[in-house]
Structures are given as C-alpha cells and as structure tokens.
Design a protein around this motif. Sequence first.
Motif, mmCIF file in Angstrom:
data_model
loop_
_atom_site.group_PDB
_atom_site.id
_atom_site.type_symbol
_atom_site.label_atom_id
_atom_site.label_comp_id
_atom_site.label_asym_id
_atom_site.label_seq_id
_atom_site.Cartn_x
_atom_site.Cartn_y
_atom_site.Cartn_z
ATOM 1 N N LEU A 152 -10.155 -5.211 -19.642
ATOM 2 C CA LEU A 152 -10.079 -5.466 -18.205
ATOM 3 C C LEU A 152 -10.367 -4.184 -17.437
ATOM 4 O O LEU A 152 -9.838 -3.125 -17.764
ATOM 5 C CB LEU A 152 -8.691 -5.998 -17.837
ATOM 6 N N ASP A 153 -11.222 -4.295 -16.432
ATOM 7 C CA ASP A 153 -11.584 -3.162 -15.585
ATOM 8 C C ASP A 153 -11.030 -3.394 -14.186
ATOM 9 O O ASP A 153 -10.853 -4.536 -13.765
ATOM 10 C CB ASP A 153 -13.111 -3.046 -15.459
ATOM 11 N N VAL A 154 -10.804 -2.313 -13.456
ATOM 12 C CA VAL A 154 -10.464 -2.416 -12.039
ATOM 13 C C VAL A 154 -11.759 -2.190 -11.267
ATOM 14 O O VAL A 154 -12.426 -1.165 -11.429
ATOM 15 C CB VAL A 154 -9.364 -1.416 -11.635
ATOM 16 N N HIS A 155 -12.118 -3.163 -10.452
ATOM 17 C CA HIS A 155 -13.384 -3.189 -9.718
ATOM 18 C C HIS A 155 -13.140 -2.963 -8.231
ATOM 19 O O HIS A 155 -12.215 -3.534 -7.658
ATOM 20 C CB HIS A 155 -14.048 -4.566 -9.939
ATOM 21 N N HIS A 156 -13.954 -2.111 -7.624
ATOM 22 C CA HIS A 156 -13.910 -1.916 -6.176
ATOM 23 C C HIS A 156 -14.775 -2.997 -5.534
ATOM 24 O O HIS A 156 -15.971 -3.092 -5.820
ATOM 25 C CB HIS A 156 -14.447 -0.535 -5.787
ATOM 26 N N ILE A 157 -14.198 -3.814 -4.666
ATOM 27 C CA ILE A 157 -14.938 -4.891 -4.004
ATOM 28 C C ILE A 157 -16.058 -4.290 -3.159
ATOM 29 O O ILE A 157 -17.220 -4.690 -3.270
ATOM 30 C CB ILE A 157 -13.982 -5.753 -3.151
ATOM 31 N N VAL A 158 -15.718 -3.363 -2.296
ATOM 32 C CA VAL A 158 -16.727 -2.570 -1.585
ATOM 33 C C VAL A 158 -16.856 -1.288 -2.387
ATOM 34 O O VAL A 158 -15.897 -0.514 -2.498
ATOM 35 C CB VAL A 158 -16.300 -2.263 -0.128
ATOM 36 N N PRO A 159 -18.029 -1.058 -3.007
ATOM 37 C CA PRO A 159 -18.186 0.102 -3.891
ATOM 38 C C PRO A 159 -17.873 1.423 -3.189
ATOM 39 O O PRO A 159 -18.120 1.586 -1.991
ATOM 40 C CB PRO A 159 -19.664 0.044 -4.292
ATOM 41 N N ARG A 160 -17.327 2.341 -3.956
ATOM 42 C CA ARG A 160 -17.006 3.673 -3.432
ATOM 43 C C ARG A 160 -18.258 4.331 -2.846
ATOM 44 O O ARG A 160 -18.184 4.995 -1.829
ATOM 45 C CB ARG A 160 -16.421 4.559 -4.536
ATOM 46 N N GLY A 161 -19.405 4.117 -3.464
ATOM 47 C CA GLY A 161 -20.657 4.698 -2.977
ATOM 48 C C GLY A 161 -21.136 4.098 -1.666
ATOM 49 O O GLY A 161 -22.070 4.605 -1.057
ATOM 50 N N ARG A 162 -20.511 3.030 -1.244
ATOM 51 C CA ARG A 162 -20.846 2.400 0.043
ATOM 52 C C ARG A 162 -19.646 2.453 0.979
ATOM 53 O O ARG A 162 -19.388 1.527 1.724
ATOM 54 C CB ARG A 162 -21.289 0.964 -0.171
ATOM 55 N N GLU B 11 0.846 -1.192 0.000
ATOM 56 C CA GLU B 11 0.000 0.000 0.000
ATOM 57 C C GLU B 11 0.884 1.245 0.000
ATOM 58 O O GLU B 11 1.765 1.385 0.833
ATOM 59 C CB GLU B 11 -0.894 -0.025 1.242
ATOM 60 N N THR B 12 0.661 2.121 -0.963
ATOM 61 C CA THR B 12 1.464 3.333 -1.073
ATOM 62 C C THR B 12 0.529 4.528 -1.157
ATOM 63 O O THR B 12 -0.089 4.762 -2.191
ATOM 64 C CB THR B 12 2.370 3.279 -2.328
ATOM 65 N N PRO B 13 0.402 5.309 -0.067
ATOM 66 C CA PRO B 13 -0.543 6.423 -0.046
ATOM 67 C C PRO B 13 -0.291 7.480 -1.109
ATOM 68 O O PRO B 13 -1.199 8.182 -1.509
ATOM 69 C CB PRO B 13 -0.372 7.033 1.347
ATOM 70 N N SER B 14 0.935 7.589 -1.605
ATOM 71 C CA SER B 14 1.253 8.656 -2.551
ATOM 72 C C SER B 14 0.791 8.364 -3.980
ATOM 73 O O SER B 14 0.885 9.227 -4.838
ATOM 74 C CB SER B 14 2.750 8.927 -2.540
ATOM 75 N N LEU B 15 0.294 7.162 -4.254
ATOM 76 C CA LEU B 15 -0.149 6.823 -5.619
ATOM 77 C C LEU B 15 -1.483 7.493 -5.928
ATOM 78 O O LEU B 15 -2.407 7.466 -5.117
ATOM 79 C CB LEU B 15 -0.313 5.314 -5.771
ATOM 80 N N ASN B 16 -1.592 8.070 -7.125
ATOM 81 C CA ASN B 16 -2.891 8.592 -7.545
ATOM 82 C C ASN B 16 -3.745 7.419 -8.040
ATOM 83 O O ASN B 16 -3.265 6.294 -8.141
ATOM 84 C CB ASN B 16 -2.731 9.710 -8.591
ATOM 85 N N ILE B 17 -4.997 7.660 -8.369
ATOM 86 C CA ILE B 17 -5.921 6.567 -8.712
ATOM 87 C C ILE B 17 -5.451 5.787 -9.937
ATOM 88 O O ILE B 17 -5.553 4.558 -9.979
ATOM 89 C CB ILE B 17 -7.380 7.063 -8.865
ATOM 90 N N ASP B 18 -4.936 6.463 -10.953
ATOM 91 C CA ASP B 18 -4.456 5.754 -12.143
ATOM 92 C C ASP B 18 -3.268 4.855 -11.816
ATOM 93 O O ASP B 18 -3.175 3.732 -12.310
ATOM 94 C CB ASP B 18 -4.095 6.737 -13.258
ATOM 95 N N GLU B 19 -2.381 5.349 -10.954
ATOM 96 C CA GLU B 19 -1.229 4.531 -10.543
ATOM 97 C C GLU B 19 -1.685 3.340 -9.693
ATOM 98 O O GLU B 19 -1.144 2.244 -9.808
ATOM 99 C CB GLU B 19 -0.224 5.386 -9.756
ATOM 100 N N ARG B 20 -2.706 3.547 -8.869
ATOM 101 C CA ARG B 20 -3.252 2.450 -8.064
ATOM 102 C C ARG B 20 -3.865 1.387 -8.965
ATOM 103 O O ARG B 20 -3.673 0.191 -8.754
ATOM 104 C CB ARG B 20 -4.293 2.970 -7.072
ATOM 105 N N LYS B 21 -4.623 1.828 -9.959
ATOM 106 C CA LYS B 21 -5.241 0.865 -10.887
ATOM 107 C C LYS B 21 -4.169 0.069 -11.625
ATOM 108 O O LYS B 21 -4.316 -1.138 -11.810
ATOM 109 C CB LYS B 21 -6.167 1.589 -11.876
ATOM 110 N N GLU B 22 -3.110 0.735 -12.029
ATOM 111 C CA GLU B 22 -2.028 0.025 -12.713
ATOM 112 C C GLU B 22 -1.348 -0.957 -11.757
ATOM 113 O O GLU B 22 -0.998 -2.076 -12.147
ATOM 114 C CB GLU B 22 -1.014 0.990 -13.310
ATOM 115 N N ALA B 23 -1.201 -0.583 -10.500
ATOM 116 C CA ALA B 23 -0.613 -1.487 -9.497
ATOM 117 C C ALA B 23 -1.512 -2.718 -9.302
ATOM 118 O O ALA B 23 -1.018 -3.836 -9.159
ATOM 119 C CB ALA B 23 -0.411 -0.750 -8.173
ATOM 120 N N VAL B 24 -2.831 -2.509 -9.333
ATOM 121 C CA VAL B 24 -3.776 -3.633 -9.206
ATOM 122 C C VAL B 24 -3.671 -4.533 -10.431
ATOM 123 O O VAL B 24 -3.635 -5.766 -10.310
ATOM 124 C CB VAL B 24 -5.218 -3.118 -9.000
ATOM 125 N N ARG B 25 -3.600 -3.934 -11.622
ATOM 126 C CA ARG B 25 -3.448 -4.735 -12.846
ATOM 127 C C ARG B 25 -2.170 -5.572 -12.787
ATOM 128 O O ARG B 25 -2.169 -6.747 -13.147
ATOM 129 C CB ARG B 25 -3.445 -3.838 -14.077
#
Length: 128
Positions: free
Chosen positions: A35-45, A4-18
Amino acid sequence: MAKETPSLNIDERKEAVRDRDRHRCVNCTASDVTLDVHHIVPRGRAGSNRLSNMVVLCRECHKAAHGNGMAPRVKFDNGTMQNEEFSLYLRYWRSLDVAIFDDSDNCWCVPKADMENLIDIIRQETNN
C-alpha cells in the motif's frame, strides 16, 4: 476523519493516512498487498502534505492513478456463471463506461472498485 496536526512529520502523516483509510486501498479495497500513500494533487503541482490531500492506494491503483498501468479488474466470461446470471450482469456491464470487453481474453473486465456497487445494484433489482 483524522485531525490535521501541523507538528507531524511526513512519515507520521503517512501513518495517520494509513490508519484513517484502515490500511486498505481506497479504490479497490485491497489490504493484503503493498500500500502506498498517494497525493491527490501531486506535490509537483502545488499539492500539499495535508492529510486531506493524501489517500492510501495499492501499488496497482497507484500506478493507474499516475497513468502507468491499470487498476485491478475483475474478469467474467460465460463459463464462470449460469447463462441467466451472466445475462443479468452483461446488461449492467454494457451500461458502465468502465466495463470493457477484452478480446484477447474473450471476457468482460470491470474495475474491482466498481464491482461492489454493481453487485449491490443487481442484488436490489433481483430482490424486488
């Protein structure tokens, strides 16, 4: 597992997940599709953008995860294999909650993600 790296922006996080998920759907193992990056617990929840809350899914599995489709399935009918082999698979399909008989196509459908496990079980049984 990716650190886990707090300094990553969302695009960098998605690439790390890929990268972590080896550019494959974690459900059906597809890699040659969108391929999509999916949030297990949705952001809206109140789901987070933590790497541990994100996985790679193919578009079909992603839609299914949100209740908007079906995950990829493998279809089998008696014409695709010998009767003895078909009978062996049929016994297992009937024991799986996820295997369904599709009346319109007159075949058994098993989610692709469950097929590898099913094949391993059948191989072990037939080798004993």
